[in-house]
Write an enzyme that holds these catalytic residues in place. Structure first.
Site, PDB file in Angstrom:
ATOM      1  N   LYS A 136       0.832  -1.057   0.070  1.00 42.92           N
ATOM      2  CA  LYS A 136      -0.131  -0.025   0.029  1.00 42.92           C
ATOM      3  C   LYS A 136       0.885   1.171   0.028  1.00 42.92           C
ATOM      4  O   LYS A 136       1.977   1.164   0.264  1.00 42.92           O
ATOM      5  CB  LYS A 136      -0.821   0.034   1.196  1.00 42.92           C
ATOM      6  CG  LYS A 136      -1.837  -1.113   1.186  1.00 42.92           C
ATOM      7  CD  LYS A 136      -2.876  -1.379   2.595  1.00 42.92           C
ATOM      8  CE  LYS A 136      -3.757  -2.230   2.478  1.00 42.92           C
ATOM      9  NZ  LYS A 136      -4.824  -2.050   3.247  1.00 42.92           N
TER      10      LYS A 136
ATOM     11  N   TYR B 114     -12.137  -1.676  -3.642  1.00 37.13           N
ATOM     12  CA  TYR B 114     -12.738  -1.916  -2.405  1.00 37.13           C
ATOM     13  C   TYR B 114     -14.157  -1.877  -2.265  1.00 37.13           C
ATOM     14  O   TYR B 114     -14.839  -1.800  -1.218  1.00 37.13           O
ATOM     15  CB  TYR B 114     -11.992  -0.655  -1.329  1.00 37.13           C
ATOM     16  CG  TYR B 114     -10.650  -1.440  -0.766  1.00 37.13           C
ATOM     17  CD1 TYR B 114     -10.774  -2.635   0.012  1.00 37.13           C
ATOM     18  CD2 TYR B 114      -9.651  -0.531  -1.002  1.00 37.13           C
ATOM     19  CE1 TYR B 114      -9.391  -3.238   0.331  1.00 37.13           C
ATOM     20  CE2 TYR B 114      -8.550  -0.868  -0.580  1.00 37.13           C
ATOM     21  CZ  TYR B 114      -8.298  -2.221   0.099  1.00 37.13           C
ATOM     22  OH  TYR B 114      -7.117  -2.755   0.836  1.00 37.13           O
TER      23      TYR B 114
ATOM     24  N   ARG C 270      -1.907 -14.137   3.996  1.00 37.22           N
ATOM     25  CA  ARG C 270      -2.749 -13.500   5.238  1.00 37.22           C
ATOM     26  C   ARG C 270      -1.971 -13.617   6.243  1.00 37.22           C
ATOM     27  O   ARG C 270      -1.961 -12.874   7.349  1.00 37.22           O
ATOM     28  CB  ARG C 270      -4.092 -13.993   5.252  1.00 37.22           C
ATOM     29  CG  ARG C 270      -4.957 -13.989   3.874  1.00 37.22           C
ATOM     30  CD  ARG C 270      -5.826 -12.576   3.813  1.00 37.22           C
ATOM     31  NE  ARG C 270      -6.518 -12.254   4.974  1.00 37.22           N
ATOM     32  CZ  ARG C 270      -7.126 -11.012   5.253  1.00 37.22           C
ATOM     33  NH1 ARG C 270      -7.170 -10.297   4.037  1.00 37.22           N
ATOM     34  NH2 ARG C 270      -7.923 -10.768   6.178  1.00 37.22           N
TER      35      ARG C 270
ATOM     36  N   THR D 177      -5.574  -7.401  10.498  1.00 36.69           N
ATOM     37  CA  THR D 177      -5.711  -6.027  10.015  1.00 36.69           C
ATOM     38  C   THR D 177      -5.347  -4.929  10.867  1.00 36.69           C
ATOM     39  O   THR D 177      -4.632  -4.220  10.413  1.00 36.69           O
ATOM     40  CB  THR D 177      -7.186  -6.108   9.758  1.00 36.69           C
ATOM     41  OG1 THR D 177      -7.718  -6.897   9.009  1.00 36.69           O
ATOM     42  CG2 THR D 177      -7.772  -4.706   9.008  1.00 36.69           C
TER      43      THR D 177
ATOM     44  N   ARG E   1       2.567  -6.521   9.235  1.00 34.23           N
ATOM     45  CA  ARG E   1       1.893  -5.687  10.017  1.00 34.23           C
ATOM     46  C   ARG E   1       2.309  -5.033  11.377  1.00 34.23           C
ATOM     47  O   ARG E   1       2.409  -4.181  11.918  1.00 34.23           O
ATOM     48  CB  ARG E   1       0.218  -5.832   9.891  1.00 34.23           C
ATOM     49  CG  ARG E   1      -0.312  -5.458   8.396  1.00 34.23           C
ATOM     50  CD  ARG E   1      -1.580  -6.300   8.347  1.00 34.23           C
ATOM     51  NE  ARG E   1      -2.381  -5.708   7.124  1.00 34.23           N
ATOM     52  CZ  ARG E   1      -3.549  -6.137   6.817  1.00 34.23           C
ATOM     53  NH1 ARG E   1      -3.978  -7.291   7.535  1.00 34.23           N
ATOM     54  NH2 ARG E   1      -4.216  -5.724   5.803  1.00 34.23           N
TER      55      ARG E   1
ATOM     56  N   ASN F  93      -1.770  -0.131   7.192  1.00 29.89           N
ATOM     57  CA  ASN F  93      -1.317  -1.199   7.592  1.00 29.89           C
ATOM     58  C   ASN F  93      -0.367  -2.024   6.603  1.00 29.89           C
ATOM     59  O   ASN F  93      -0.537  -3.371   6.560  1.00 29.89           O
ATOM     60  CB  ASN F  93      -2.556  -2.197   8.123  1.00 29.89           C
ATOM     61  CG  ASN F  93      -3.587  -2.396   7.035  1.00 29.89           C
ATOM     62  OD1 ASN F  93      -3.438  -2.304   5.987  1.00 29.89           O
ATOM     63  ND2 ASN F  93      -4.733  -3.154   7.426  1.00 29.89           N
TER      64      ASN F  93
ATOM     65  N   HIS G 207      -1.879  -5.402   1.523  1.00 24.47           N
ATOM     66  CA  HIS G 207      -3.383  -6.089   1.401  1.00 24.47           C
ATOM     67  C   HIS G 207      -2.943  -7.503   0.650  1.00 24.47           C
ATOM     68  O   HIS G 207      -2.159  -7.647   0.044  1.00 24.47           O
ATOM     69  CB  HIS G 207      -4.012  -5.463   0.038  1.00 24.47           C
ATOM     70  CG  HIS G 207      -5.156  -6.083  -0.566  1.00 24.47           C
ATOM     71  ND1 HIS G 207      -6.440  -6.083   0.286  1.00 24.47           N
ATOM     72  CD2 HIS G 207      -5.419  -6.981  -1.404  1.00 24.47           C
ATOM     73  CE1 HIS G 207      -7.307  -6.792  -0.487  1.00 24.47           C
ATOM     74  NE2 HIS G 207      -6.687  -7.345  -1.354  1.00 24.47           N
TER      75      HIS G 207
ATOM     76  N   GLU H  29      -9.730  -9.573  -7.715  1.00 20.37           N
ATOM     77  CA  GLU H  29      -8.771  -8.742  -7.304  1.00 20.37           C
ATOM     78  C   GLU H  29      -7.311  -9.098  -8.340  1.00 20.37           C
ATOM     79  O   GLU H  29      -6.878  -8.001  -8.844  1.00 20.37           O
ATOM     80  CB  GLU H  29      -8.237  -8.901  -6.025  1.00 20.37           C
ATOM     81  CG  GLU H  29      -9.222  -8.299  -4.977  1.00 20.37           C
ATOM     82  CD  GLU H  29      -8.910  -8.565  -3.463  1.00 20.37           C
ATOM     83  OE1 GLU H  29      -7.734  -9.081  -3.285  1.00 20.37           O
ATOM     84  OE2 GLU H  29      -9.811  -8.182  -2.664  1.00 20.37           O
TER      85      GLU H  29
HETATM   86  N1  UDP Z   1      -9.719  -0.602   7.655  1.00 23.95           N
HETATM   87  C1  UDP Z   1      -9.825   0.406   8.090  1.00 23.95           C
HETATM   88  N2  UDP Z   1     -10.492   0.443   9.054  1.00 23.95           N
HETATM   89  C2  UDP Z   1     -11.231  -0.709   9.859  1.00 23.95           C
HETATM   90  C3  UDP Z   1     -11.062  -1.839   9.131  1.00 23.95           C
HETATM   91  C4  UDP Z   1     -10.182  -1.995   7.874  1.00 23.95           C
HETATM   92  O1  UDP Z   1      -9.343   1.468   8.000  1.00 23.95           O
HETATM   93  O2  UDP Z   1     -11.730  -0.663  10.895  1.00 23.95           O
HETATM   94  C5  UDP Z   1      -8.877  -0.638   6.299  1.00 23.95           C
HETATM   95  C6  UDP Z   1      -7.675  -1.374   6.187  1.00 23.95           C
HETATM   96  O3  UDP Z   1      -6.447  -0.659   5.388  1.00 23.95           O
HETATM   97  C7  UDP Z   1      -7.890  -2.850   6.036  1.00 23.95           C
HETATM   98  C8  UDP Z   1      -8.931  -2.443   4.681  1.00 23.95           C
HETATM   99  O4  UDP Z   1      -9.610  -1.560   5.330  1.00 23.95           O
HETATM  100  O5  UDP Z   1      -6.760  -3.390   5.357  1.00 23.95           O
HETATM  101  C9  UDP Z   1      -9.792  -3.582   4.093  1.00 23.95           C
HETATM  102  O6  UDP Z   1     -10.352  -4.332   5.411  1.00 23.95           O
HETATM  103  P1  UDP Z   1     -10.481  -5.616   5.724  1.00 23.95           P
HETATM  104  O7  UDP Z   1     -11.313  -5.812   6.579  1.00 23.95           O
HETATM  105  O8  UDP Z   1     -10.960  -6.257   4.406  1.00 23.95           O
HETATM  106  O9  UDP Z   1      -9.031  -5.940   6.195  1.00 23.95           O
HETATM  107  P2  UDP Z   1      -7.684  -6.859   5.376  1.00 23.95           P
HETATM  108  O10 UDP Z   1      -8.571  -8.102   4.687  1.00 23.95           O
HETATM  109  O11 UDP Z   1      -6.974  -5.828   4.634  1.00 23.95           O
HETATM  110  O12 UDP Z   1      -6.945  -7.376   6.638  1.00 23.95           O
HETATM  111 MG    MG Z   2      -9.988  -7.588   3.196  1.00 17.61          MG
END
Ligand code: UDP
Ligand code: MG
Length: 139
Positions: free
Chosen positions: A9, A49, A85, A91, A102, A112, A115, A126
């Site tokens: 990112k 997204y 992951r 996250t 992370r 974070n 992705h 994606e």
């Molecule tokens: N995100 C955020 N606030 C939250 C949850 C997610 O800003 O409370 C952002 C963060 O950058 C995250 C992205 O939105 O990586 C997508 O969220 P997701 O729940 O899909 O998390 P990921 O799959 O990236 O772990």
């Molecule tokens: Mg996600």
């Protein structure tokens, strides 16, 4: 062989951890099958997204994802989706396991660093959001 889409990112590119992210995937036995740097527009970030369109963080997240260049890559290998992951960590970096990307580099739940697709369905969407079949190397 499974394929997943990973992104360094804008915060990760600014912090200079592109190589570090790639190294961690390769060290886990995963292969980089496609790779490029690009700068998404706000609209492109919103499209990527789209699953989060009703979340309170959607607007801020898509501002962040379009604030600077990113590195997008197709990562390939057995169990690539869950392996990536796992290497990324949770996250929220405060909840991310020690030694994950992370935990090591992220500043907060939004910024974070990385992705990774979360299912075969999202990986399919994606990967094709950024790459055509011709751009993905065949093992
Ligand atoms: N995100 C955020 N606030 C939250 C949850 C997610 O800003 O409370 C952002 C963060 O950058 C995250 C992205 O939105 O990586 C997508 O969220 P997701 O729940 O899909 O998390 P990921 O799959 O990236 O772990
Ligand atoms: Mg996600």
């Amino acid at each position: 062989m499974e394929r997943t889409l990973s992104i360094v990112k804008p915060d990760g590119v600014k912090k200079g951890v592109i190589g570090e992210v790639i190294k961690r995937y390769e060290s886990a036995g995963l292969k980089i099958a496609a790779l490029k740097m690009l700068w998404m527009t706000k609209e492109e970030a919103k499209g990527f997204y789209i699953v989060h369109k009703d979340k309170p963080f959607y607007d801020s997240l898509t501002d962040f994802m379009s604030e600077g260049p990113i590195v997008v890559m197709v990562v390939e290998g057995e169990g690539a989706i869950s392996k990536v992951r796992e290497i990324m960590g949770a996250t929220n970096p405060k909840e991310a396991a020690p030694g994950t990307i992370r935990a090591d580099f992220a500043s907060d739940i939004e910024r974070n660093i990385v992705h990774g697709s979360d299912s075969p369905q999202s990986a399919q969407f994606e990967v094709s959001y950024f790459f055509s079949e011709l751009e993905i190397m065949k093992a």
